[in-house]
Design a protein around this motif. Structure first.
Motif, PDB file in Angstrom:
ATOM      1  N   SER A   1      25.857  79.766  34.907  1.00  0.00           N
ATOM      2  CA  SER A   1      25.222  78.841  35.846  1.00  0.00           C
ATOM      3  C   SER A   1      26.150  77.671  36.137  1.00  0.00           C
ATOM      4  N   PRO A   2      26.090  77.105  37.338  1.00  0.00           N
ATOM      5  CA  PRO A   2      26.936  75.950  37.673  1.00  0.00           C
ATOM      6  C   PRO A   2      26.744  74.817  36.674  1.00  0.00           C
ATOM      7  N   ALA A   3      27.835  74.128  36.369  1.00  0.00           N
ATOM      8  CA  ALA A   3      27.769  73.027  35.409  1.00  0.00           C
ATOM      9  C   ALA A   3      26.915  71.891  35.955  1.00  0.00           C
ATOM     10  N   ARG A   4      26.164  71.250  35.077  1.00  0.00           N
ATOM     11  CA  ARG A   4      25.381  70.082  35.473  1.00  0.00           C
ATOM     12  C   ARG A   4      26.301  68.875  35.520  1.00  0.00           C
ATOM     13  N   ARG A   5      26.143  68.067  36.555  1.00  0.00           N
ATOM     14  CA  ARG A   5      27.048  66.938  36.761  1.00  0.00           C
ATOM     15  C   ARG A   5      26.260  65.643  36.891  1.00  0.00           C
ATOM     16  N   ASP A   6      26.840  64.595  36.357  1.00  0.00           N
ATOM     17  CA  ASP A   6      26.227  63.282  36.442  1.00  0.00           C
ATOM     18  C   ASP A   6      26.379  62.752  37.863  1.00  0.00           C
ATOM     19  N   ALA A   7      25.258  62.462  38.505  1.00  0.00           N
ATOM     20  CA  ALA A   7      25.289  62.032  39.904  1.00  0.00           C
ATOM     21  C   ALA A   7      26.058  60.726  40.076  1.00  0.00           C
TER      22      ALA A   7
ATOM     23  N   ASN B   1      41.311  75.765  44.322  1.00  0.00           N
ATOM     24  CA  ASN B   1      42.649  75.815  43.737  1.00  0.00           C
ATOM     25  C   ASN B   1      42.519  76.124  42.243  1.00  0.00           C
ATOM     26  N   ARG B   2      43.121  77.224  41.801  1.00  0.00           N
ATOM     27  CA  ARG B   2      42.938  77.605  40.405  1.00  0.00           C
ATOM     28  C   ARG B   2      43.591  76.626  39.447  1.00  0.00           C
ATOM     29  N   ALA B   3      44.604  75.870  39.902  1.00  0.00           N
ATOM     30  CA  ALA B   3      45.184  74.833  39.046  1.00  0.00           C
ATOM     31  C   ALA B   3      44.172  73.719  38.794  1.00  0.00           C
ATOM     32  N   VAL B   4      43.285  73.507  39.730  1.00  0.00           N
ATOM     33  CA  VAL B   4      42.220  72.509  39.585  1.00  0.00           C
ATOM     34  C   VAL B   4      41.110  73.038  38.686  1.00  0.00           C
ATOM     35  N   LEU B   5      40.876  74.345  38.735  1.00  0.00           N
ATOM     36  CA  LEU B   5      39.715  74.945  38.081  1.00  0.00           C
ATOM     37  C   LEU B   5      39.979  75.400  36.643  1.00  0.00           C
ATOM     38  N   MET B   6      41.212  75.338  36.161  1.00  0.00           N
ATOM     39  CA  MET B   6      41.491  75.776  34.791  1.00  0.00           C
ATOM     40  C   MET B   6      40.682  74.968  33.784  1.00  0.00           C
ATOM     41  N   ASP B   7      40.360  75.598  32.665  1.00  0.00           N
ATOM     42  CA  ASP B   7      39.620  74.892  31.621  1.00  0.00           C
ATOM     43  C   ASP B   7      40.333  73.618  31.193  1.00  0.00           C
TER      44      ASP B   7
ATOM     45  N   TRP C   1      33.080  70.629  46.730  1.00  0.00           N
ATOM     46  CA  TRP C   1      33.506  71.651  47.702  1.00  0.00           C
ATOM     47  C   TRP C   1      33.407  73.074  47.147  1.00  0.00           C
ATOM     48  N   GLY C   2      32.466  73.318  46.278  1.00  0.00           N
ATOM     49  CA  GLY C   2      32.310  74.638  45.686  1.00  0.00           C
ATOM     50  C   GLY C   2      33.063  74.829  44.389  1.00  0.00           C
ATOM     51  N   ASN C   3      33.895  73.873  43.983  1.00  0.00           N
ATOM     52  CA  ASN C   3      34.564  73.953  42.681  1.00  0.00           C
ATOM     53  C   ASN C   3      33.527  73.828  41.570  1.00  0.00           C
ATOM     54  N   ASP C   4      33.757  74.514  40.475  1.00  0.00           N
ATOM     55  CA  ASP C   4      32.816  74.458  39.364  1.00  0.00           C
ATOM     56  C   ASP C   4      33.563  74.546  38.043  1.00  0.00           C
ATOM     57  N   ALA C   5      34.331  73.488  37.755  1.00  0.00           N
ATOM     58  CA  ALA C   5      35.056  73.390  36.489  1.00  0.00           C
ATOM     59  C   ALA C   5      34.435  72.274  35.658  1.00  0.00           C
ATOM     60  N   PRO C   6      34.598  72.313  34.342  1.00  0.00           N
ATOM     61  CA  PRO C   6      33.981  71.297  33.483  1.00  0.00           C
ATOM     62  C   PRO C   6      34.424  69.883  33.836  1.00  0.00           C
ATOM     63  N   ALA C   7      33.534  68.942  33.595  1.00  0.00           N
ATOM     64  CA  ALA C   7      33.865  67.532  33.797  1.00  0.00           C
ATOM     65  C   ALA C   7      35.011  67.126  32.869  1.00  0.00           C
TER      66      ALA C   7
END
Length: 424
Positions: free
Chosen positions: A311-317, A352-358, A408-414
């Motif tokens: 599931s998409p990560a929850r983010r602090d508004a 961008n996968r460089a942005v999305l890496m763990d 923009w659809g990115n879903d990497a950890p905060a």
């Protein structure tokens, strides 16, 4: 008293056996040096071949200090155990390797042992260079004999106890190093085998793209699965995962372009890899780059570290709102309001996968210190990113990166402030 005496004798015997075993393990795969060195005959063709191989191995990257004489050493290589200084490889008889024979040089590459028999520290990547052939070793030796002799003295290493002892190094080698040779895979093409030789041996890619254990040894079983470069805090992404830096789904020509120019339609290089392209891979022949691309494209795919179906990560508004404001003020002019970038100039951040890496380590480094592609013959005036470390504090960097990794659809950890202080 007799029992104590027997116990001490047994312990002494065990220590002697352990010492002998340690010596044996450090001598495995090592042929004795000839008492009388054989005459060495060089030719212009051999020297030129050695010059090319030295570029392929990026030897100057460690052994040529900025502003110093070529191959005169002096660069300090920071490790978690202290600083190792690269040695002088010029033919100077006192400071360099002028009194070394081809056999001495081969032993250093193949066995990690200096002319005087001392064990070398693996900051010199002999665990990879051990796969270099004797013919290529002799060619590199022939080339180094032609560079101007420099009297630059070898600086003593600055390592903490016990890592500064030969005994500790002997234990490390007994645990983690076995001399080897490159054995072609008969089931693969000659091109694939050439690529494997360059990537796994001369190019020593695992030195950065491999995972290291607590004693600094690369985890060979994990291959090119990625790892944080010690001290530098750049993350060398996995070359076996398409979610990081794997190229299995790339066109071969795009892999070649990346290695030759530093940029391609599928990505670009920054940080330590930019130095590798600048000093090494841009100078390689198209045939060798093609071979490397073929090998890299056929690496077994590793599993992603995150479950893409989660599931998409929850983010602090509040964090996202503050990050959006920083992005609008500092980033949008180049990277676009929707992270779309500008073709041929500024990379997109959306998808961008460089942005999305763990690991956000590289994003932290680029944002804080700037990021620049290498200047190459195929891309002589590359665009670069200025540093923002003087504009944004740690909280600001964590906030804007959290926004970028979740917009923009990115879903990497905060990104947390702790990761800014200690990238992971």
């Amino acid at each position: 008293m007799r029992r104590l005496l027997y116990t001490l004798i047994a312990l002494a015997a065990l220590l002697v056996l352990a010492a002998l075993g340690l010596v044996a393990l450090n001598l495995r795969g090592e042929d004795p040096l000839p008492e009388t060195p054989a005459a060495f005959t060089s030719t212009p063709a051999l020297v030129e071949r050695g010059r090319y191989l030295a570029l392929a191995g990026n030897c100057a990257g460690c052994h040529t200090a900025r502003g110093g004489a070529p191959y005169a050493g002096g660069i300090g290589i920071a490790t978690p155990f202290g600083t190792v200084f690269a040695s002088n490889l010029t033919p100077h008889e006192e400071a360099g390797i002028g009194r070394w024979s081809p056999a001495h040089f081969w032993r250093a590459l193949h066995n990690g042992r200096s002319k005087d028999g001392r064990l070398l520290y693996p900051a010199f990547p002999y665990p990879s260079f051990t796969h270099i052939t004797r013919e290529d070793s002799d060619a590199i030796y022939a080339y180094l004999r032609t560079v101007p002799a420099a009297a630059t003295p070898n600086a003593p290493h600055r390592l903490r106890f016990p890592y500064d002892t030969q005994a500790a190094l002997a234990v490390w080698r007994a645990l983690f190093f076995t001399p080897g040779t490159f054995t072609p895979d008969a089931s693969k093409t000659a091109e694939w085998n050439r690529g494997a030789y360059l990537v796994e041996g001369l190019g020593h890619c695992i030195a950065c793209h491999g995972t290291r254990n607590v004693l600094g040894a690369t985890e060979e079983k994990l291959g090119l699965g990625g790892g944080l470069i010690p001290v530098e805090n750049w993350y060398a992404p996995s070359l076996s995962s398409k979610h990081e830096a794997g190229v299995s789904d790339w066109d071969t020509q795009h892999v070649v372009a990346l290695l030759k120019t530093g940029t391609s339609p599928r990505g670009s290089v920054m940080g330590p890899m930019a130095d590798v392209v600048y000093g090494s891979t841009q100078h390689l022949s198209d045939a060798d780059l093609q071979a490397m691309a073929v090998f890299l494209k056929q690496l077994p795919e590793s599993s992603p570290k995150r479950d893409a179906s989660a599931s998409p990560a929850r983010r602090d508004a509040g964090v996202m709102a503050r990050g959006a404001k920083i992005y609008d003020q500092q980033c949008a002019y180049c990277h676009g309001d929707a992270g779309q970038g500008a073709q041929g100039a500024y990379p997109p951040l959306a998808g961008n996968r460089a942005v999305l890496m763990d690991s956000p380590a590289n994003l932290v480094q680029v944002l804080r210190h700037g990021g620049f592609l290498p200047a190459t013959a195929g891309n002589p005036r590359p665009y670069g990113m200025p540093p923002f470390g003087h504009v944004l504090d740690d909280d600001g960097i964590a906030t804007v990166l959290t926004y970028i990794r979740g917009a923009w659809g990115n879903d990497a950890p905060a990104v947390s402030r702790a990761q800014i202080l200690r990238p992971s």
